[in-house]
Design an enzyme around this catalytic site. Structure first.
Site, short mmCIF file in Angstrom:
data_model
loop_
_atom_site.label_atom_id
_atom_site.label_comp_id
_atom_site.label_asym_id
_atom_site.label_seq_id
_atom_site.Cartn_x
_atom_site.Cartn_y
_atom_site.Cartn_z
CD GLU A 17 7.44 -8.98 -8.79
OE1 GLU A 17 7.61 -7.76 -8.58
OE2 GLU A 17 7.60 -9.84 -7.92
CB SER A 153 4.58 -6.31 -8.85
OG SER A 153 5.91 -5.88 -9.09
CG ASP A 264 5.95 -1.09 0.24
OD1 ASP A 264 6.66 -0.10 -0.02
OD2 ASP A 264 5.83 -2.07 -0.52
CG ASN A 279 9.55 -4.41 -1.76
OD1 ASN A 279 8.99 -5.20 -2.49
ND2 ASN A 279 8.88 -3.56 -0.99
CB SER A 288 9.98 2.20 -9.10
OG SER A 288 9.64 1.10 -9.92
#
Length: 319
Positions: A17, A153, A264, A279, A288
């Protein structure tokens, strides 16, 4: 005249990432400079310790995504140096970074999590992949989600609808880590809830963001403008919005996260918010989710988004 505080932003690193991290770092650097901070961006490489020593920053903001940045190791290093930093400490990072661990902990406090199995690559070699995958198919049916047990991601993530595609999905996922999580697929609305904590013990949730994309919300859909559409706040009832925000707050508190986090969720047709991931170093790029929530929150509260970022930096100096 008081000198502006110096913030060292750590971005880049050597994981999958890296590009996302650099974009996140540049965006946060711009926001903090606008807020009046003296900002330096540093890569995590062999010169890091020397550069930190030369800069003598007041605060460090680690924006390394994935391994190193979110597994607690970078936070342990900053603790050894004795520098205040934005984000969760090593303990909180470790709890959140390992998806099977986070799911188990949150399930025990009443958060809905998809049924899942987590297996290391070594077990497939020792027992045999075919036998294990047959058991997975019999247990969960299809579709299932196959993903690395740690990482972000959407790298290495597949939605598998047929048994013949399961071996390939496992290979793709093992390319990003030695342990894979296989979980029951939950259909519904994808919602992300960011949490900010600028006073110790008093985190608050930002407006939930709903993600709509044509196809899967994969790496390309996350970072290429135009691939996804976002609704802030999410197009849910007030009751469901509250439940999503409460789930994110519960995850933040229970996993001992600090300053900033993003949870999420998938909200199914029955109105149940299912925990998917958390996260501790959320993406901060143009597309984002946390920056979009910050912008909406700032608009609702008569402030500039940079004000909230400044408060996050100041919080790192106090707890």
């Amino acid at each position: 005249m008081t000198q502006p505080r110096t913030v060292a932003i750590l971005a880049g690193g050597l994981n999958h990432e890296r590009d996302v991290s650099i974009h996140s770092g540049r965006r946060v650097a711009g926001a903090l400079a606008e807020a009046g901070f003296h900002v330096k961006m540093l890569d995590v490489d062999s010169n890091l310790l020397q550069r930190l020593d030369a800069i003598e920053p007041d605060v460090v903001w680690p924006l390394i995504h994935g391994s190193t940045g979110e597994d607690g190791s970078l936070q342990d290093l900053l603790e050894l140096i004795g520098l205040p930093y934005v984000g969760s400490n090593a303990h909180g990072c470790r709890l959140g970074f390992q998806k099977p661990v986070a799911k188990t902990i949150l399930s025990n406090v009443g958060i809905a999590v998809p049924d899942s199995t987590s297996l290391p690559q070594s077990l497939f070699r020792e027992v045999g992949a075919t036998a294990i995958l047959d058991l997975v198919a019999a247990r969960y049916g299809f579709p299932v989600v196959v993903k690395p047990a740690a990482g972000g991601s959407a790298l290495g993530v597949s939605i598998v609808s047929e048994a013949k595609d399961l071996p390939g999905a496992m290979v793709d996922s093992f390319a990003y880590g030695n342990q894979v999580l296989i979980e029951k697929y939950i259909a519904g609305s994808e919602v992300a809830v960011s949490v900010i904590e600028v006073e110790k013990g008093e985190p608050f949730a930002l407006p939930p963001v709903e993600i709509v994309t044509n196809g899967r919300y994969d790496y390309d859909a996350r970072y290429n403008a135009g691939r996804s559409e976002y609704f802030v706040p999410a197009r849910l009832s007030d009751d469901l919005l509250d439940r999503c925000m409460e789930a994110a707050l519960t995850a933040h508190r229970t996993l001992h996260l600090r300053h900033i986090s993003r949870t999420d969720l998938i909200v199914d047709a029955d109105g149940t918010p299912w925990f998917i991931d958390v996260n501790s170093a959320p993406g901060m790029t143009q597309t984002s989710l946390l920056p979009q929530a910050v912008t909406r929150y700032a608009e609702e509260n008569g402030m500039a988004p940079t004000d909230l970022y400044a408060q996050i930096v100041e919080a790192a100096l106090t707890f």
